[in-house]
Design an enzyme around this catalytic site. Structure first.
Site, PDB file in Angstrom:
ATOM      1  N   SER A 271       7.343 -93.577  54.698  1.00  0.00           N
ATOM      2  CA  SER A 271       6.446 -93.362  55.820  1.00  0.00           C
ATOM      3  C   SER A 271       6.709 -91.985  56.438  1.00  0.00           C
ATOM      4  O   SER A 271       6.688 -90.980  55.730  1.00  0.00           O
ATOM      5  CB  SER A 271       6.599 -94.506  56.830  1.00  0.00           C
ATOM      6  N   LYS A 275       7.459 -88.255  54.522  1.00  0.00           N
ATOM      7  CA  LYS A 275       7.011 -86.892  54.797  1.00  0.00           C
ATOM      8  C   LYS A 275       8.208 -85.938  54.814  1.00  0.00           C
ATOM      9  O   LYS A 275       8.174 -84.844  54.252  1.00  0.00           O
ATOM     10  CB  LYS A 275       6.315 -86.818  56.163  1.00  0.00           C
ATOM     11  N   GLN A 313      -5.899 -91.684  58.496  1.00  0.00           N
ATOM     12  CA  GLN A 313      -5.234 -90.870  59.511  1.00  0.00           C
ATOM     13  C   GLN A 313      -5.622 -89.402  59.346  1.00  0.00           C
ATOM     14  O   GLN A 313      -5.245 -88.745  58.386  1.00  0.00           O
ATOM     15  CB  GLN A 313      -3.728 -91.040  59.401  1.00  0.00           C
ATOM     16  N   GLU A 321      -0.854 -88.707  68.195  1.00  0.00           N
ATOM     17  CA  GLU A 321       0.254 -89.657  68.115  1.00  0.00           C
ATOM     18  C   GLU A 321       1.612 -88.979  68.053  1.00  0.00           C
ATOM     19  O   GLU A 321       2.551 -89.359  68.759  1.00  0.00           O
ATOM     20  CB  GLU A 321       0.100 -90.545  66.874  1.00  0.00           C
ATOM     21  N   TRP A 367      -3.260 -96.149  56.568  1.00  0.00           N
ATOM     22  CA  TRP A 367      -2.506 -95.147  57.324  1.00  0.00           C
ATOM     23  C   TRP A 367      -2.233 -93.919  56.467  1.00  0.00           C
ATOM     24  O   TRP A 367      -2.159 -92.801  56.966  1.00  0.00           O
ATOM     25  CB  TRP A 367      -1.185 -95.735  57.804  1.00  0.00           C
ATOM     26  N   HIS A 404       0.808-100.709  53.934  1.00  0.00           N
ATOM     27  CA  HIS A 404       1.950 -99.896  54.340  1.00  0.00           C
ATOM     28  C   HIS A 404       3.218-100.747  54.430  1.00  0.00           C
ATOM     29  O   HIS A 404       3.169-101.936  54.734  1.00  0.00           O
ATOM     30  CB  HIS A 404       1.652 -99.250  55.695  1.00  0.00           C
TER      31      HIS A 404
END
Length: 447
Positions: A271, A275, A313, A321, A367, A404
């Site tokens: 998640s 990244k 997203q 966010e 997501w 997810h």
């Protein structure tokens, strides 16, 4: 050879030899070489920068001045590799909209790579652009890093500019005397790829807590990274989290009692930490295998593919966010205008080349933009770089039908196959490529 880049102040000259948001599951250089053994932001030269802001507030390094002259960095001992010429980073107002993924083979001055040999300098140019606009500058290499082992805990101490910080990494080893290859896992949030499964392959498993390094909260920026480099640093949390994995490698290089081979390190995370795993692999060539899992927007997900879509997203959503993940001004500058970015996620994935990378995502993971094929479009485009370098088996894509926070056994086994080949040197096939119905339309191809 066509040459191009790095905007950093020259602190050393070294010869190169060779981040999902939303409902995060659970809450809230060249292998064996690198950049002087201390990691760094660019493949072809050196590390080190002073942060500034430019181009609508996006972060840049201080030597990246617009309109001013040419900067070169020495190739290092022996001078056998030509230096790469620093480009002039364009102003945001001058960036033309490009609907498709930008051509990774074309330099900013409009010339195109003539051969695979030009990738070294084009990669360095992309590295600078991606730091400048998206993640913020990779900081100067710390003056000293040490490691202290106490049982399964490795304490990493980093000293720089009269300041010091320390943080812990937990080490799980397989049976045997080692030294072992290892995964560095950013956060304990790692579905499917467990310590026991990795240890059973004869590979170590090291976890770090990223949130002590850089707080996962909106600015002002807080955490040990900012204690070291200043609370006014424009570098985002994803780069800071990746930076922490590089410091673990530094510590391992000086701590043989840990029984880890620092030249055979994989970095992974899931998640938002996926990244960061991509960032870790993109900006330090000592990372021998990069495994971003469930990374989506700000990681492997294409900004362009997400723009204007629903149930995925977008940059505008993610900036509302979690602006802390990126360099100062990135979201405000490019929200709703992602086609003006001079790169996209495929360019970030390509920074890993020629080292191997395998990407995992869920087909039903909204997501991560996978409903509209965003990660696949990025991987598809990035594969052109690996193909141009003659190493198509160094890039893999694995996805099953799940949402997810999930990694299936098949997906985990595909990742472990890459680890067996590239960390253990086993004769394992790595042609892992799950097809999708949504490849991008590209007007360019490998030279």
């Amino acid at each position: 050879m066509r040459t191009s880049i790095l905007h950093f102040f020259v602190t050393a000259a070294v010869l190169l030899l060779a981040g999902c948001g939303g409902e995060d599951a659970g809450g809230a250089d060249d292998a064996g070489g690198g950049l002087g053994g201390t990691g760094g932001a660019d493949a072809s030269t050196i590390t080190g920068s002073s942060s500034a802001t430019a181009g609508g507030g996006a972060a840049t390094s201080a030597a990246a001045t617009s309109g001013g002259g040419t900067t070169t960095a020495s190739a290092g001992a022996g001078g056998s590799e030509p230096s790469c010429t620093a480009p002039v980073v364009p102003e945001v107002s001058s960036l033309p909209p490009i609907a498709e993924p930008p051509d990774p083979f074309t330099f900013l001055d409009g010339t195109r790579m003539a051969s695979a040999a030009d990738w070294r300098c084009r990669r360095a140019e992309l590295s600078q652009l991606i730091q400048h606009f998206q993640y913020g500058p990779y900081p100067p290499s710390p003056e000293n890093v040490t490691g202290t082992l106490n049982g399964d805990r490795l304490t990493v101490k980093v000293e720089h500019g009269g300041k010091s910080i320390s943080f812990d990494a937990t080490v799980s080893l397989p049976n045997g005397s080692g030294p072992f290859p290892a995964f560095i896992v950013i956060s304990s949030l790692m579905p499917g790829l467990t310590a026991s499964a990795v240890n059973d392959k004869g590979i170590g498993y090291i976890t770090i807590d990223p949130n002590g390094i850089a707080a996962d909260a909106k600015p002002p920026r807080k955490g040990k990274f900012y204690d070291l480099y200043g609370s006014d640093s424009t570098t985002g949390a994803l780069m800071a989290w990746g930076w922490a994995t590089h410091r673990v490698i530094d510590a391992l290089e000086k701590t043989p009692d840990a029984r880890i081979d620092p030249t055979k390190i994989a970095v992974t995370g899931y998640s938002r930490y996926g990244k960061a795993a991509l960032v870790a692999g993109a900006f330090d060539e000592r990372v021998a295998l990069t495994v971003p899992a469930g990374s989506g927007a700000g990681g492997v997900g294409s900004w362009r593919a997400a723009e204007g879509k629903s149930d995925v997203q977008t940059l505008s959503q993610i900036n509302g966010e979690a602006p802390q993940w990126f360099g100062d001004g990135f979201g405000a500058t490019f929200s709703g205008k992602t086609t003006t970015l001079p790169f996209d996620a495929h360019s970030i994935v390509a920074l890993v080349a020629p080292r191997p990378i395998i990407v995992q995502e869920g087909k039903s993971d909204g997501w991560n933009n996978n409903r509209n094929g965003g990660p696949y479009q990025a991987i598809w485009a990035a594969r052109e770089v690996f193909t141009a370098l003659g190493i198509e088996d160094h890039i893999g894509w694995v996805t099953d039908d799940h949402s997810h926070g999930v990694m299936t056994t098949r997906e985990a086994n595909a990742i472990l196959g890459f680890a067996e080949k590239f960390l253990l040197g086993k004769d394992v096939a790595t042609e892992q490529w799950d097809e999708s119905a949504s490849p991008p339309t590209l007007s360019w191809s490998a030279p």
